[in-house]
Structure formats: structure tokens, C-alpha cells
Scaffold this motif. Structure first.
Motif, short mmCIF file in Angstrom:
data_model
loop_
_atom_site.label_atom_id
_atom_site.label_comp_id
_atom_site.label_asym_id
_atom_site.label_seq_id
_atom_site.Cartn_x
_atom_site.Cartn_y
_atom_site.Cartn_z
N ALA A 1 9.64 14.49 -4.34
CA ALA A 1 10.19 14.71 -3.00
C ALA A 1 9.19 14.23 -1.95
O ALA A 1 9.55 13.58 -0.96
CB ALA A 1 10.53 16.17 -2.79
N GLY A 2 7.91 14.56 -2.15
CA GLY A 2 6.88 14.11 -1.21
C GLY A 2 6.76 12.59 -1.19
O GLY A 2 6.53 11.99 -0.14
N ALA A 3 6.95 11.95 -2.37
CA ALA A 3 6.90 10.49 -2.41
C ALA A 3 8.05 9.87 -1.61
O ALA A 3 7.87 8.88 -0.89
CB ALA A 3 6.96 10.01 -3.86
N GLY A 4 9.23 10.49 -1.74
CA GLY A 4 10.37 9.98 -0.98
C GLY A 4 10.17 10.14 0.52
O GLY A 4 10.45 9.23 1.31
N ILE A 5 9.68 11.33 0.92
CA ILE A 5 9.44 11.56 2.35
C ILE A 5 8.37 10.60 2.88
O ILE A 5 8.48 10.06 3.98
CB ILE A 5 9.03 13.03 2.58
CG1 ILE A 5 10.20 13.96 2.25
CG2 ILE A 5 8.56 13.25 4.01
CD1 ILE A 5 9.85 15.43 2.29
N PHE A 6 7.33 10.39 2.09
CA PHE A 6 6.26 9.48 2.52
C PHE A 6 6.78 8.05 2.68
O PHE A 6 6.40 7.34 3.61
CB PHE A 6 5.12 9.51 1.48
CG PHE A 6 3.93 8.70 1.89
CD1 PHE A 6 2.94 9.26 2.68
CD2 PHE A 6 3.80 7.37 1.49
CE1 PHE A 6 1.85 8.51 3.08
CE2 PHE A 6 2.71 6.62 1.88
CZ PHE A 6 1.73 7.19 2.68
N THR A 7 7.66 7.63 1.78
CA THR A 7 8.22 6.27 1.87
C THR A 7 9.06 6.10 3.12
O THR A 7 8.92 5.11 3.86
CB THR A 7 9.08 5.97 0.62
OG1 THR A 7 8.28 6.12 -0.55
CG2 THR A 7 9.65 4.57 0.69
N VAL B 1 0.85 -1.21 0.00
CA VAL B 1 0.00 0.00 0.00
C VAL B 1 0.87 1.25 0.00
O VAL B 1 0.60 2.22 -0.74
CB VAL B 1 -0.95 -0.02 1.21
CG1 VAL B 1 -1.72 1.30 1.31
CG2 VAL B 1 -1.91 -1.19 1.12
N ALA B 2 1.93 1.25 0.82
CA ALA B 2 2.83 2.41 0.85
C ALA B 2 3.48 2.63 -0.50
O ALA B 2 3.66 3.78 -0.95
CB ALA B 2 3.88 2.20 1.94
N GLY B 3 3.84 1.56 -1.22
CA GLY B 3 4.45 1.70 -2.53
C GLY B 3 3.47 2.28 -3.55
O GLY B 3 3.85 3.10 -4.41
N VAL B 4 2.21 1.87 -3.48
CA VAL B 4 1.19 2.40 -4.40
C VAL B 4 1.00 3.88 -4.17
O VAL B 4 0.92 4.68 -5.12
CB VAL B 4 -0.13 1.63 -4.23
CG1 VAL B 4 -1.25 2.32 -5.01
CG2 VAL B 4 0.03 0.19 -4.70
N ILE B 5 0.91 4.30 -2.89
CA ILE B 5 0.73 5.73 -2.59
C ILE B 5 1.93 6.53 -3.05
O ILE B 5 1.78 7.62 -3.64
CB ILE B 5 0.49 5.91 -1.08
CG1 ILE B 5 -0.80 5.22 -0.64
CG2 ILE B 5 0.44 7.39 -0.71
CD1 ILE B 5 -1.03 5.23 0.85
N ALA B 6 3.14 6.03 -2.81
CA ALA B 6 4.34 6.75 -3.24
C ALA B 6 4.38 6.88 -4.76
O ALA B 6 4.78 7.92 -5.30
CB ALA B 6 5.59 6.03 -2.73
N LEU C 1 1.98 9.63 -5.82
CA LEU C 1 2.56 10.95 -5.54
C LEU C 1 3.64 11.30 -6.57
O LEU C 1 3.73 12.45 -7.03
CB LEU C 1 3.15 10.98 -4.14
CG LEU C 1 2.15 10.96 -2.97
CD1 LEU C 1 2.88 10.84 -1.65
CD2 LEU C 1 1.28 12.23 -2.98
N ALA C 2 4.45 10.30 -6.94
CA ALA C 2 5.49 10.56 -7.94
C ALA C 2 4.89 10.87 -9.30
O ALA C 2 5.37 11.75 -10.02
CB ALA C 2 6.44 9.37 -8.03
#
Length: 434
Positions: A100-106, A85-90, A93-94
Motif C-alpha cells: 500500500a505504501g509503495a502504491g501511495i509513493f508511486t 528512481v521512483a520505481g526502484v523505491i516503490a 517498499l513492496a
């Protein structure tokens, strides 16, 4: 960037709710595992006799392989789902241009699962293990029950993989006393500490080969009364009395039922005196001390009645007797009973030995090697009985391992004192002159 991340709430917020639920589930299983496996043996015994939720905890802990397999399975499934799920959200975002937000979220999602899914639940479970174990008992039992049809398959897969990739793995051989002694020597402690540690280590290892008959208090060395005990019975005790034995007179049986430890009595009345008695377990005379000690631990008992092949009581042994056997530099049941040294050197090379002294202790005092005899002899008095084939009398002589023992006192039936001295080598006849 922060404003753009907030504006993209529709992208990450629904998935974040799913991540939060998965973190809670991961924390549940991680904390449950730690809480249950951190419970002591005594706490589990209490749980087995407690409320239904406590009994569930004890039942789960009793089958550790089943519980651990289920917990690891659910934890693995939850963690894989979490990172998926975290990978799908990232990725979303990308794709929206917020790399940058995707990296911070990961990174944030990784730290969140480590902190709130593992570290915090395990830490709380160590501190509040009993409360948490009771709280999670029902849902954890349900989750384990769901996997019951699958657990045998998982175990077979694990066994197959182990045989395929690690076919030569073998169980380690049992450690010998010499290996443990080398470990003590390598500990870096002082020579005096190492000497005491080695002695205690030998005493512990000796428990597996010592019969309970060697450590027990033989019949005749303690006072026995019928239940219930009365205050006037206490006038019969002697200063050397440690325990009061209570028996039931049923069908002319002298079977020991309860034992009172006088060292634990401070204030009592005739009504509470019998309530301070402790139950006993019954063990055969040929049982090993290590087995008896294990039964004391598992059955929460402190006393055992030693019976012979006819079911008659021949002595008692207590938890304290076994602890003394482990910790004493020179453990001796005769010393505990007589409250004095049973082997006394009266002059150089001459000793007075009490009849109830074990041959193991006598060998230790004489610095001789001790080997368990095939004839089952354990005490000095028993050796006299075996070799003389009659009740020892003053003046009787017995040879043993290069020493001569002579009975010098017989106080009562079976209670003797022998004088021990080293046998002189026979004089060789002079050679004939040619």
C-alpha cells in the motif's frame, strides 16, 4: 501502516532526496523554456541591447530550434531518471511488505513531478518571465552548450525518422484570400462585423503587392529644414503639416536624417525640440509595404525615407500611414495629405479627381477591378504624364478603362485636378436598306 512507513525511512528517504533534486531540475528546464518563449519581440529587442545576462537570453531565443532541442533533451533525460528512481523505491517498499505504501509513493511521486516540475514552474514563468529568464540565462546557456556536439546528430535522427515513418508529410499550401474570407464568414459574427473584417483582411493582403510609392507622402507635400531646427522655423508650418523633415547638408546632399511628428509635440523648448526627432530608415521606391512594415517592427522605427534609383529622396512614409492603410475602409494617401476626399462626385456620373490620387483608390471608388499596370503607373497625374508625354495643361484629355479624364485645373507643377466621366459608346451606323 503509517508507522511502518515511517520506520522504513532508510528505504525511501535517500531516494526521495534524489527525486527532489530531479524535480528541481525538471522545473528549471520547464520554467526556462516557458519564460524565454513567452518573451515578446519588443522585450527580446531590449534584452539584445542590455546586460550580458539579458543578451544571453536574446541569443538563446534567436536560435529557437537549438534551444528547444536542448531543453527537451534534458527534460526527457531528467523525467526518465525520475521515474526510474521512483520505481526502484516503490519496488523496495513492496519487497518490504508495504505494498500500500509503495502504491501511495508511486502516485505521490507522479503528482509531485506534474505539479512542481511542470505546472508551478510554467505558471510562475508566465507571470515573472523577464526576471526568471535573466536568472536562468547562464546555467541554461551552459546546458545548451554542452549539447552542441550532439544536437546535429539528434536533428539528423529526427529527420530520418520523419522520412521513414511519415514520408508523405508536406508543407501546407499558403492560404488564399478566399480561404481567409470563408473563415471570417464562418466566425458567426454579424453581417456588419464580417464586412469590416473582410475589408481589413483585404487591406492586409494588399500590403504584399502595394509599392511603398503608393502610400508615401511625395516630396513637396511636407516641409524640410536643415538641422538643427529652430523655433522660428515653426512659423512656416501650415495647418495641414503632420511632420517636420530634418536633413543634413553634407556634400550638397538633401538626404533625410530625422523626422519630427507634430502630433507627438505637447511642450518643448528649442533645446529639446531636436531631441524629439526620430530616426529614419531608407527604402527603395519599389519595396512592398509589407516589407517596410516588417522593417518598422524589427528595427523599432516609425519613419522611412523613400529613395529612387539615383538615391534621391522622393517621399516619406510613416508607421501610422501603413496602419491607416490597413484599418481604413477606403485607404488613400491623397486623403491623408489633402485632408479631404480626393474623388468627389459633382453630378451623377461626373467626378473631380485630384492628380495625386492612386489608380487603385480610383478603381475602388468607381467599383472597378484594379490590376497592377505593366508600365508602373500609380497615380492619375502619372498617367497623364505617361500618355501625353508633356506637362499636363488645362484642356488635356486622357482615356482610361472606359472613362475620359479632362484636366480642368493646374494649380502648380504636377498638381492637377481632372474631370472624369464615363465615355459614351460609339454610335453604330444604320444598316443599309435593301
Amino acid at each position: 501502516m503509517m508507522i511502518a512507513f515511517i520506520d522504513s525511512v532508510a528505504i525511501w528517504f535517500p531516494g526521495s532526496l534524489a527525486l527532489f533534486a530531479l524535480i528541481c531540475a525538471s522545473g528549471f528546464f520547464s520554467g526556462s523554456e516557458t519564460a524565454i518563449f513567452y518573451l515578446s519581440r519588443g522585450e527580446l529587442r531590449q534584452f539584445s541591447k542590455g546586460k550580458p545576462s539579458e543578451q544571453i537570453v536574446a541569443a538563446l531565443a534567436a536560435d529557437a530550434d537549438r534551444l528547444l532541442t536542448a531543453v527537451l533533451f534534458w527534460n526527457l533525460l531528467i523525467n526518465l531518471s525520475y521515474f526510474a528512481v521512483a520505481g526502484v523505491i516503490a519496488k523496495k517498499l513492496a519487497d518490504a511488505g508495504m505494498t500500500a505504501g509503495a502504491g501511495i509513493f508511486t502516485v505521490g511521486s507522479l503528482l509531485a513531478i506534474i505539479l512542481f516540475g511542470e505546472v508551478l514552474p510554467k505558471s510562475l514563468s508566465i507571470v515573472f518571465r523577464k526576471k526568471i529568464a535573466i536568472m536562468v540565462s547562464w546555467p541554461l546557456a551552459v546546458s545548451v552548450r554542452i549539447l552542441d556536439p550532439v544536437i546535429p546528430l539528434l536533428q539528423n535522427i529526427s529527420r530520418m525518422m520523419r522520412r521513414t515513418f511519415w514520408p508523405h508529410i508536406q508543407k501546407e499550401s499558403y492560404l488564399h484570400s478566399e480561404d481567409l474570407e470563408r473563415a471570417v464568414d464562418a466566425s458567426g459574427a454579424s453581417e456588419e462585423v464580417i464586412r469590416h473584417e473582410r475589408q481589413i483582411l483585404h487591406n492586409i493582403l494588399d500590403l504584399s503587392e502595394m509599392l511603398v510609392e503608393e502610400a508615401m507622402r511625395p516630396r513637396g507635400t511636407y516641409l524640410t529644414f536643415n538641422m538643427p531646427l529652430k523655433l522660428e522655423d515653426l512659423t512656416k508650418i501650415t495647418p495641414n503639416t503632420d511632420y517636420i523633415i530634418l536633413r543634413k547638408r553634407e556634400n550638397d546632399s538633401d538626404e533625410i536624417d530625422r523626422i519630427i511628428s507634430l502630433t507627438e509635440l505637447s511642450s518643448f523648448t528649442e533645446k529639446t525640440l531636436n531631441q524629439k526627432s526620430k530616426r529614419v530608415i531608407h527604402v527603395p521606391w519599389c519595396a512592398n509595404l509589407s516589407d517596410v512594415f516588417s522593417r518598422f517592427q524589427t528595427e523599432e522605427c516609425q519613419f522611412a525615407s523613400v529613395v529612387d534609383e539615383y538615391g534621391e529622396t522622393i517621399g516619406i512614409v510613416s508607421h501610422d500611414d501603413i496602419i491607416d492603410t490597413i484599418l481604413s475602409p477606403e485607404p488613400s494617401r491623397a486623403k491623408r495629405i489633402l485632408r479631404r476626399e480626393p474623388v468627389r462626385e459633382v453630378e451623377p456620373g461626373v467626378y473631380h479627381v485630384e492628380g495625386i490620387t492612386t489608380l487603385r483608390y480610383l478603381c475602388r471608388k468607381l467599383q472597378q477591378d484594379y490590376e497592377v499596370a505593366d508600365d508602373g503607373l500609380l497615380t492619375v497625374a502619372g498617367m497623364f504624364h505617361e500618355k501625353l508625354e508633356h506637362i499636363p495643361e488645362v484642356g488635356d484629355v486622357c482615356d482610361w478603362q472606359g472613362f475620359q479624364l479632362k484636366v480642368i485645373e493646374v494649380r502648380k507643377l504636377g498638381h492637377l485636378i481632372a474631370e472624369l466621366r464615363k465615355m459614351e459608346p460609339p454610335n453604330e451606323a444604320p444598316a443599309d436598306e435593301v
